[in-house]
Design a protein around this motif. Structure first.
Motif, PDB file in Angstrom:
ATOM      1  N   SER A 144       0.824  -1.202   0.000  1.00  0.00           N
ATOM      2  CA  SER A 144       0.000   0.000   0.000  1.00  0.00           C
ATOM      3  C   SER A 144       0.866   1.264   0.000  1.00  0.00           C
ATOM      4  O   SER A 144       0.608   2.205  -0.753  1.00  0.00           O
ATOM      5  N   LEU A 145       1.919   1.279   0.817  1.00  0.00           N
ATOM      6  CA  LEU A 145       2.809   2.435   0.878  1.00  0.00           C
ATOM      7  C   LEU A 145       3.586   2.605  -0.427  1.00  0.00           C
ATOM      8  O   LEU A 145       3.853   3.731  -0.859  1.00  0.00           O
ATOM      9  N   SER A 146       3.939   1.490  -1.058  1.00  0.00           N
ATOM     10  CA  SER A 146       4.650   1.543  -2.335  1.00  0.00           C
ATOM     11  C   SER A 146       3.810   2.205  -3.406  1.00  0.00           C
ATOM     12  O   SER A 146       4.304   3.012  -4.209  1.00  0.00           O
ATOM     13  N   GLU A 147       2.518   1.892  -3.401  1.00  0.00           N
ATOM     14  CA  GLU A 147       1.614   2.476  -4.393  1.00  0.00           C
ATOM     15  C   GLU A 147       1.472   3.977  -4.174  1.00  0.00           C
ATOM     16  O   GLU A 147       1.445   4.767  -5.125  1.00  0.00           O
ATOM     17  N   ILE A 148       1.404   4.393  -2.909  1.00  0.00           N
ATOM     18  CA  ILE A 148       1.275   5.816  -2.597  1.00  0.00           C
ATOM     19  C   ILE A 148       2.523   6.581  -3.007  1.00  0.00           C
ATOM     20  O   ILE A 148       2.444   7.663  -3.595  1.00  0.00           O
ATOM     21  N   LEU A 149       3.682   6.008  -2.703  1.00  0.00           N
ATOM     22  CA  LEU A 149       4.950   6.689  -2.971  1.00  0.00           C
ATOM     23  C   LEU A 149       5.362   6.591  -4.435  1.00  0.00           C
ATOM     24  O   LEU A 149       6.033   7.489  -4.955  1.00  0.00           O
ATOM     25  N   GLY A 150       4.962   5.498  -5.092  1.00  0.00           N
ATOM     26  CA  GLY A 150       5.426   5.268  -6.458  1.00  0.00           C
ATOM     27  C   GLY A 150       6.798   4.635  -6.498  1.00  0.00           C
ATOM     28  O   GLY A 150       7.562   4.830  -7.449  1.00  0.00           O
TER      29      GLY A 150
END
Length: 247
Positions: A144-150
């Motif tokens: 989830s954090l990876s998707e937010i950060l890119g």
């Protein structure tokens, strides 16, 4: 071990500004643990940066317009930023009698790393020791954090020295700021903070001091990284180099 009486005021100032190398920072940190007089000297060199800046800004707002000077008067030898800021801070503190606790900051507090460091300075050994997130939940959390950060953060979960505990979403000036929290083998809380950067080009790992904690920072592929926590400068530097390669 480095003797306290050999640590000059200039070295203490450089330590507070994060300008001492890893070995010197480590030596000073060890000396501070055993020498109350040295800690007292360090406090005298610390500065309430936020309050001083606020007071200075108010003075500037109330100040009259600067007069026009002849061109030849502009050729005055420049004075270092620290000298000017120290003089202004000293005059403000003496003039208004600031009675507040002294804090430490390496750079201009508008930098996101200073805010991240101040946040992590609130961590104690027990902050993360009771955190128990399953491996499955860690993977979901990082996805989830990876998707937010890119940026793919899953590889940050596994390190041969640091124990990953959790990830959380923070923010700075409207941009996502990801904090990944770890424990060292000795139980110190460590944080890896990541956000996007507009700085062009990559920057290799460099170490220093933030909020009196060991810190390492680097830029890579449009992202800015800060690893911070404890006073083991070698551990932070080595972990930063591993994470730089894995993320």
């Amino acid at each position: 071990m480095m003797k306290s009486n050999t640590i000059t005021d200039e070295l203490l100032t450089a330590y507070l500004d994060g300008e001492t190398d890893a070995e010197m920072s480590r030596n000073i940190a060890v000396a501070l643990q055993t020498d109350p007089d040295l800690r007292a000297r360090l406090e005298l060199h610390s500065m309430p940066v936020g309050d001083v800046r606020l007071a200075f800004d108010r003075l500037l707002d109330a100040a009259p317009e600067a007069p026009e000077f002849p061109p030849h008067l502009y050729h005055i030898r420049s004075i270092g930023r620290k000298t000017v800021f120290a003089a202004v801070a000293a005059s403000l503190i003496m003039g208004v009698g600031l009675g507040i606790a002294l804090t430490t900051s390496q750079k201009n507090t508008s930098d996101w790393k200073d805010y991240a460091a101040a946040y992590h300075a609130l961590y104690v050994e027990g902050t993360l020791s009771t955190v128990d997130v399953t491996e499955t939940d860690q993977v979901v959390q990082l996805a989830s954090l990876s998707e937010i950060l890119g940026q793919d953060l899953n590889s940050a979960r596994v390190d041969r020295v640091l124990q990953f505990k959790r990830g959380q979403l923070l923010g700075y000036q409207g941009n996502p700021l990801i904090q990944l929290a770890y424990l060292t083998p000795s139980g110190d809380p460590i944080a890896l903070c990541i956000t996007r950067t507009t700085n062009e080009g990559d920057q290799a790992v460099s170490t220093g001091t933030l909020e009196r904690m060991a810190a390492a920072e680097w830029n890579r592929d449009g992202f800015s990284y800060l690893l911070i926590g404890g006073t083991d400068y070698d551990l932070i530097e080595e972990a930063a180099k591993r994470l730089e390669q894995s993320i």
